[in-house]
Design an enzyme around this catalytic site. Structure first.
Site, PDB file in Angstrom:
ATOM      1  N   SER A 276       0.823  -1.218   0.000  1.00 53.28           N
ATOM      2  CA  SER A 276       0.000   0.000   0.000  1.00 53.28           C
ATOM      3  C   SER A 276       0.852   1.261   0.000  1.00 53.28           C
ATOM      4  CB  SER A 276      -0.959  -0.003   1.197  1.00 53.28           C
ATOM      5  OG  SER A 276      -0.267  -0.115   2.418  1.00 53.28           O
ATOM      6  N   HIS A 306      -1.733  -8.747   1.943  1.00 54.17           N
ATOM      7  CA  HIS A 306      -1.408  -7.488   2.620  1.00 54.17           C
ATOM      8  C   HIS A 306      -2.484  -7.213   3.667  1.00 54.17           C
ATOM      9  CE1 HIS A 306       0.396  -3.731   3.455  1.00 54.17           C
ATOM     10  NE2 HIS A 306      -0.087  -2.996   2.486  1.00 54.17           N
ATOM     11  N   HIS A 352       6.544 -12.346   8.339  1.00 58.97           N
ATOM     12  CA  HIS A 352       6.573 -10.995   7.790  1.00 58.97           C
ATOM     13  C   HIS A 352       7.683 -10.906   6.760  1.00 58.97           C
ATOM     14  CE1 HIS A 352       7.075  -6.589   7.632  1.00 58.97           C
ATOM     15  NE2 HIS A 352       5.815  -6.557   8.000  1.00 58.97           N
ATOM     16  N   ARG A 361       4.040  -4.343  16.958  1.00 64.51           N
ATOM     17  CA  ARG A 361       2.624  -3.982  16.879  1.00 64.51           C
ATOM     18  C   ARG A 361       1.756  -5.093  17.459  1.00 64.51           C
ATOM     19  NH1 ARG A 361       2.229  -2.886  10.582  1.00 64.51           N
ATOM     20  NH2 ARG A 361       3.312  -4.896  10.704  1.00 64.51           N
ATOM     21  N   ASP A 407      -1.323  -8.592  12.369  1.00 64.64           N
ATOM     22  CA  ASP A 407      -2.651  -9.121  12.077  1.00 64.64           C
ATOM     23  C   ASP A 407      -3.069 -10.225  13.043  1.00 64.64           C
ATOM     24  OD1 ASP A 407      -3.020  -7.496   9.768  1.00 64.64           O
ATOM     25  OD2 ASP A 407      -1.673  -8.825   8.678  1.00 64.64           O
TER      26      ASP A 407
END
Length: 471
Positions: A276, A306, A352, A361, A407
């Site tokens: 993105s 993504h 990742h 995160r 995620d």
């Protein structure tokens, strides 16, 4: 030593530096804080200095080599290839993301919050990304007010969304709304009238702040249209950016508002190489305005590899519960993981493209869960997965990073507070990513970065040149 006008921020930073001397190098970029509450004027002061800095960098080091390009890089998605300038954040394989030099835990400590010891306000991160300075609470409040004043969305945007079937994917509806916002692009108007390249950044700034201000309303409209029979909720001007977005979605609990502040902050930027961010930068390099560039970025974000991955995680976790029950033990969980892998699928939420350790995160979301929902069954399942999945992936021997990413956790947190519609999760990601992508687009224009045009080759060319090199 770094000095701030805000005594509280200075005190926090001094304490951390005293406890962790290694942080000195990571925060040396921080500037003496200004009392100016206007973000635009702050940028106007900073930009000439950074333009000269880039000019000097190119003149003195333009021919310096940064590494070798291998065939693996060319055919492997350009992994590990350094090829972009991205000022707002930098991703380290071992440390994770740093926003203008600050890690996520550091941002949580020094960025202003809505309440004492609360999560950072996304407006504060926006200020940090654009200026490289930790803002005061007064500056963040002023920016919140400015974003509220820019937040009105024309009716034709909603009509454009309404032209789509209500069953359309939420990201399709969201991207359509963003494209409809483009009608009011200040950059397009200025370019058509004629504007100096040196001033490209100013209409880009106007478009970017307008876009950031308006996407929560568009995103919440999509949510209420699909899942709440079109019963929309008006903005609450007493709330900050994240709190108001939560409110417009229909979630007014203080914990959910805090989660939204954290979510929007940590998902905002992840350097420039992800799909993105790179898409937004690439499209903008053609001097497409921020609306066109961000809409393109959203279409990249919607891909399963993504941003769509966050919905896949929650759906997979729920499939575990459906088949094995909530009280699944470790051995049963191992069997289910192997069953997933042996069927040719991946375990979503792990691994990742750059990181080689647990995603920070993920860690901060886990800390949020331990504080607010330690007994949630799905959170406990996520905790078990953290213990079970990495050793299995290491045993396979095909994965460079077996650790959980961002995620792996976000869907469970949202689900706990009532936002259970997994197909919508990527829209939240998109709202957050507007902050990072638009911040960099402003700097793209301020620094006069050129049209992106890398060289491509064919397999014939690769074979010929590789044979030549080997002879």
């Amino acid at each position: 030593m770094v000095f701030f006008r805000s005594v509280s921020v200075l005190s926090k930073l001094r304490t951390r530096l005293a406890q962790q001397p290694s942080l000195n190098s990571s925060v040396r970029w921080l500037q003496i804080q200004s009392a100016d509450l206007d973000l635009h004027s702050q940028l106007k002061e900073i930009i000439p200095e950074q333009q000269e800095r880039l000019k000097k960098l190119k003149a003195e080091y333009g021919k310096v080599q940064l590494g070798n390009i291998t065939v693996d890089m060319v055919i492997g998605g350009m992994r590990g290839m350094t090829g972009l300038l991205w000022e707002t954040s930098l991703l380290d394989p071992d440390e994770g993301i740093r926003f203008r030099g600050l890690s996520i835990p550091e941002c949580q400590k020094v960025l202003p919050a809505a309440k004492p010891n609360g999560e950072p306000l996304p407006e504060g991160l926006l200020w940090l990304l654009l200026t490289g300075k930790v803002p005061s609470k007064e500056q963040v409040d002023a920016l919140s007010k400015e974003l509220r004043n820019r937040a009105a969305v024309p009716d034709y945007v909603y009509k454009a969304i309404d032209a789509l079937p209500v069953t359309s994917h939420p990201m399709t509806q969201f991207a359509t709304g963003v494209m409809a916002l483009q009608v009011q692009s200040e950059f397009q108007k200025a370019y058509e009238k004629g504007i100096s390249k040196l001033k490209f950044w100013e209409p880009t700034y106007e478009d970017s702040l307008n876009l950031i201000a308006r996407v929560p309303s568009v995103a919440s409209y999509v949510y209420r249209r699909i899942y709440k029979d079109g019963q929309t909720i008006a903005t609450d001007d007493s709330l900050d950016y994240g709190g108001n977005f939560s409110h417009m979605l229909g979630f007014d609990s203080p914990q959910m508002q805090e989660l939204m502040r954290l979510y929007l902050t940590i998902h905002s930027d992840h350097e420039g190489g992800n799909v993105s961010a790179h898409t937004g930068h690439l499209v903008a390099s053609a001097l497409s305005d921020p609306y066109l560039s961000f809409a393109a970025a959203l279409n990249g974000l919607a891909g399963p590899l993504h941003g769509l991955a966050n919905q896949e995680v929650l759906l997979w976790i729920k499939s575990v519960v459906d088949e094995c029950g909530q009280n699944i033990n470790t051995e049963q969980l191992k069997d289910y993981v192997w069953k997933t892998l042996n069927s040719g699928k991946v375990v979503p939420g792990f691994g990742h493209g750059v990181l080689r350790k647990t995603d920070p995160r993920y860690t901060c979301q886990r800390e949020f869960a331990l504080k607010h929902l330690p007994h949630d069954p799905l959170f406990q399942l996520v905790s078990k997965l953290y213990e079970v999945v990495p050793p299995i992936l290491l045993e396979l021997g095909k994965v460079k990073n077996p650790w959980p990413n961002v995620d792996a956790h976000s869907g469970v947190l949202l689900n706990h507070f009532g936002l259970t519609e997994a197909r919508y999760f990527t829209v939240l990601f998109g709202v957050s990513r507007s902050i990072g992508i638009c911040s960099q687009l402003i700097w793209d224009r301020a620094l006069g970065l050129p049209l992106e045009r890398p060289k491509s080759v064919t397999m014939d060319w690769l074979e010929k040149n590789c044979k030549k090199a080997a002879s």
